[in-house]
Structures are given as structure tokens and as C-alpha cells.
Design an enzyme around this catalytic site. Structure first.
Site, PDB file in Angstrom:
ATOM      1  CB  CYS A   1      -4.081  13.005   4.273  1.00 48.74           C
ATOM      2  SG  CYS A   1      -4.938  13.543   5.770  1.00 48.74           S
TER       3      CYS A   1
ATOM      4  CD  GLU B   1      -9.076   6.273   8.534  1.00 48.45           C
ATOM      5  OE1 GLU B   1      -9.400   7.192   9.313  1.00 48.45           O
ATOM      6  OE2 GLU B   1      -7.896   5.942   8.319  1.00 48.45           O
TER       7      GLU B   1
ATOM      8  CD1 TRP C   1     -10.927  13.062  13.018  1.00 48.33           C
ATOM      9  CD2 TRP C   1      -9.569  14.466  14.105  1.00 48.33           C
ATOM     10  NE1 TRP C   1     -11.053  14.303  12.433  1.00 48.33           N
ATOM     11  CE2 TRP C   1     -10.238  15.179  13.084  1.00 48.33           C
ATOM     12  CE3 TRP C   1      -8.658  15.148  14.938  1.00 48.33           C
ATOM     13  CZ2 TRP C   1     -10.029  16.540  12.868  1.00 48.33           C
ATOM     14  CZ3 TRP C   1      -8.458  16.501  14.711  1.00 48.33           C
ATOM     15  CH2 TRP C   1      -9.134  17.180  13.685  1.00 48.33           C
TER      16      TRP C   1
ATOM     17  NE  ARG D   1      -4.024  16.315   1.583  1.00 51.82           N
ATOM     18  CZ  ARG D   1      -3.742  16.464   0.305  1.00 51.82           C
ATOM     19  NH1 ARG D   1      -2.762  17.267  -0.065  1.00 51.82           N
ATOM     20  NH2 ARG D   1      -4.455  15.837  -0.625  1.00 51.82           N
TER      21      ARG D   1
HETATM   22  N1  ARG Z   1      -6.633   3.578   7.895  1.00 49.84           N
HETATM   23  C1  ARG Z   1      -5.770   3.395   9.013  1.00 49.84           C
HETATM   24  C2  ARG Z   1      -6.481   2.582  10.090  1.00 49.84           C
HETATM   25  O1  ARG Z   1      -7.613   2.244   9.941  1.00 49.84           O
HETATM   26  C3  ARG Z   1      -5.332   4.718   9.608  1.00 49.84           C
HETATM   27  C4  ARG Z   1      -4.729   5.706   8.618  1.00 49.84           C
HETATM   28  C5  ARG Z   1      -4.681   7.123   9.142  1.00 49.84           C
HETATM   29  N2  ARG Z   1      -6.004   7.611   9.418  1.00 49.84           N
HETATM   30  C6  ARG Z   1      -6.311   8.782   9.966  1.00 49.84           C
HETATM   31  N3  ARG Z   1      -7.569   9.064  10.152  1.00 49.84           N
HETATM   32  N4  ARG Z   1      -5.380   9.646  10.305  1.00 49.84           N
HETATM   33  O2  ARG Z   1      -5.952   2.292  11.142  1.00 49.84           O
END
Ligand code: ARG
Length: 357
Positions: A55, A224, A219, A58
Site C-alpha cells: 500500500c 487504479e 480512497w 500508508r
Molecule cells: N485496485 C483496487 C481497485 O481498483 C483497489 C485496491 C485498494 N485501493 C485503495 N486505493 N485502497 O478496485
């Protein structure tokens, strides 16, 4: 259950914990295990986030809200706790990092609280291909989606004997339509994503105890969604559409049309979340925040553990400091583990061996 694992955890808490550890030793003698207070659980969950090697977010580990739902008794109780979690975490767009701890008697079959379904059709897959199996499972239980590309899957909750299916109410799932300020990237098609990434399939280990149902969220970082969920060829695979919509020459790789499409798609994700007032971080800012986390940890006399391949962002990684340094991928507890990955039994076995020698 042996006391060593509890000692290891309590030694990381503030204050003198000797009385509490005596109490726990007695509880273990009497019952074979022990129970954390809500405060201890909260502290442990924060440490687990701090120790999550994959992560990049953090820096904010101390801000986690932990909702103690260990008292949930029925399927309905569990569902209610999950809906409450989503509403609390979503907070109208000002996302709050949240974890709900459920009793180990229940488990979610979903990998995240919010995921989009996928359907196999004659013209290929509609939706998020990642969810093909989960969608089929929901359908076998009588669910049927609207068959758009963004149907929110129901929750599948099990107590180990039966599975119950719960549809998420619309007002518990905030979504953001992805639109670029300057270009029509999707040829008129609606593309959206949900505001809250809430992982539902990891286990939490604290002081030798394993919590198997602990959905938690932070968030989003824009990559992602823009560089993975919407871009990966085995996910929404939108780069070819975005490339042509931008008028790029997609006939040869050397025009770098994929990279240019990626950048505009990620810009669109950031612009859209901002327009909708939903918390999101870009990967450059996230890396800078992670650098502050590294500094904080160093100042506290702790080594930052990390998994380089997960910490580097999938776009322009070498433009962040993360790319240029090494991270030790050692697992420190408390921590979060893949389903059935809690090493507490291994920890016990190991300490037995140690005491043998
Ligand atoms: N990568 C994953 C998604 O696109 C989520 C993983 C956790 N991500 C976060 N920003 N806490 O759904």
C-alpha cells in the site's frame, strides 16, 4: 493459542501492558484464546495498515476508523453493518478510511464490497471480466442484473452452511461518471466507476488472533481506475477506443498511442472525481505522501517494509522516488493477509518448535 503472539502485539502498544498480559494469559489458560477490546482491535488494525507492504497510501494509517461489528448475529446484522460501512466511508464523497470487523462466523464471497458484474454474450464480454465467476454464482442464487457494463453485484454472505444474497441499495453506492473536460474519449458511451474501493477478502492478524471478515476501504489513486480497471486488456480494455476517439494513429506502436490514451484517460478520471467532489489522489502526490511516511517511520525508529512491484504506480513509475529505491518485503504483524493466509497457526507452530529447541 500461546501468549507469545499476544506479547508481540501488546509490546507495540503505548503504556505498561503487563497487567493486561497477565489477564490474557489467564484467559488463554481458561478458554484457549482471548478477546481484544475495541480499542486494542482498533490499534491493531491501524498497525496492520501501517505494515501493508503493497500500500502506497500508508501515511494515513492513524486515521483509520474501525467499526466493531463482532456482535453481529444474523445475516441481516452483517448486511446492515456493511451498508452502514459504505455510507460512513462514502461520506458524500469525502471518503473516510474505514474497516468493519465482523465475527468469524460469517464471510463474504465478494472480493470487494462494490464490483461490477460481467456477462458473456455473442459479441464478447459485457462488464468487468474479473467478475465472470462471481456473476455466475450470483445468478445461480437467483440474481439477475440489468446487463449494462456497470451493474453493481449483490453481496454474497455465507455462514459456512448457506449463502445469502443481498442487493446493495443505490444510495449506498456512490458512482462517478468519467468524462474528460476537453475530449469525448468513449464515443458517446457511458463509462463510470464507483467511489469506494473496499476490499472484502483479506484477513486481519493481531496478536495471534485471526479476523477473517474485515472489509476495509481507503480512497482511490487514479491509476487504479485509469491505468488498470479501465485499461487492462483483461478488464475494460478501453485504450483502443480512447486512442481512436483522440484521433491517434493506432496502426503502429511507435506513435505511442497507448501511452497518450492512458494519460488522457487518467486525466479524465481525476477531473471527474474532482468534479463530483469525491476524494482521489494522483500517483505523483501519493508517492510524495509515501515519502513522508518513510520519513515518519525512520524518525520513529522503524524500518519501512514494502513490496516494490506493488508500490510503484503503473504509470510513469520512474517519475516517482519509489521506483529508485529498494524496499524490504518482510512481513511484520499485525498485518492483512490474503484469504486463509493468516499465519497465526504457523506462528504458534514456530514458537512451539522454538520452545522445543
Ligand atoms: N485496485 C483496487 C481497485 O481498483 C483497489 C485496491 C485498494 N485501493 C485503495 N486505493 N485502497 O478496485
Amino acid at each position: 493459542m500461546e501468549i507469545q503472539a499476544a506479547r508481540h502485539f501488546f509490546s507495540q502498544l503505548k503504556g505498561d501492558q503487563t497487567d493486561r498480559l497477565d489477564e490474557i494469559a489467564k484467559e488463554i489458560d481458561r478458554t484457549g484464546t482471548y478477546t481484544l477490546t475495541t480499542d486494542e482491535l482498533t490499534e491493531g488494525a491501524k498497525l496492520a495498515w501501517r505494515n501493508s507492504n503493497r500500500c502506497i497510501g500508508r501515511l494515513f494509517w492513524q486515521t483509520l476508523t474501525v467499526r466493531d461489528a463482532r456482535g453481529a448475529e444474523t445475516f441481516d446484522d452483517v448486511f446492515e453493518a456493511l451498508i452502514d460501512h459504505l455510507r460512513y466511508a462514502t461520506n458524500g464523497g469525502k471518503i473516510r478510511s474505514t474497516m468493519t470487523v465482523l465475527p468469524n462466523d460469517f464471510r463474504l464471497l465478494n472480493t470487494q464490497l462494490i464490483r461490477y458484474a460481467a456477462y458473456e454474450t455473442e459479441d464478447g464480454i459485457i462488464g468487468d471480466p474479473l467478475s465472470l465467476t462471481m456473476t455466475r454464482q450470483a445468478e445461480r442464487l437467483g440474481w439477475s442484473g440489468a446487463r449494462t457494463a456497470f451493474d453493481v453485484l449483490p453481496l454474497l454472505i455465507t455462514d459456512g452452511r448457506e449463502v445469502q444474497l443481498y442487493e446493495l441499495p443505490d444510495d449506498a453506492v456512490l458512482e462517478v461518471e468519467i468524462r474528460h473536460e476537453a475530449y469525448d474519449l468513449f464515443d458517446g458511451r457511458t463509462v463510470k466507476w464507483h467511489a469506494v474501493p473496499a476490499i472484502a477478502d483479506m484477513e486481519l492478524e493481531i496478536g495471534g488472533l485471526c479476523f477473517t471478515s474485515v472489509p476495509f476501504n481507503g480512497w482511490y489513486m487514479e491509476t487504479e481506475i485509469g491505468a488498470r480497471n479501465l485499461a487492462d486488456t483483461d478488464r475494460y480494455d478501453l485504450l483502443p477506443l480512447v486512442g481512436t476517439s483522440l484521433g491517434l494513429d493506432t496502426s503502429k506502436e511507435r506513435t505511442l498511442w497507448r501511452d497518450r490514451a492512458l494519460v488522457e484517460l487518467n486525466v479524465a478520471v481525476l477531473q471527474s472525481f474532482e468534479r463530483a467532489g469525491v476524494t482521489i489522489v494522483d500517483h505523483h502526490t501519493a508517492a510524495k505522501q509515501f515519502k513522508r511516511f518513510e520519513k515518519n517511520e525512520q524518525d520513529a525508529g522503524r524500518e519501512v517494509t514494502g513490496q516494490w512491484g506493488w508500490l510503484i504506480p503503473p504509470m510513469s513509475p520512474a517519475a516517482t522516488h519509489v521506483f529508485h529505491r529498494h524496499y524490504n518485503d518482510e512481513i511484520v504483524t499485525p498485518n492483512l493477509f490474503a484469504r486463509s493466509g493468516c499465519p497465526f497457526s504457523a506462528f504458534q507452530a514456530k514458537s512451539k518448535e522454538e520452545s522445543k529447541g
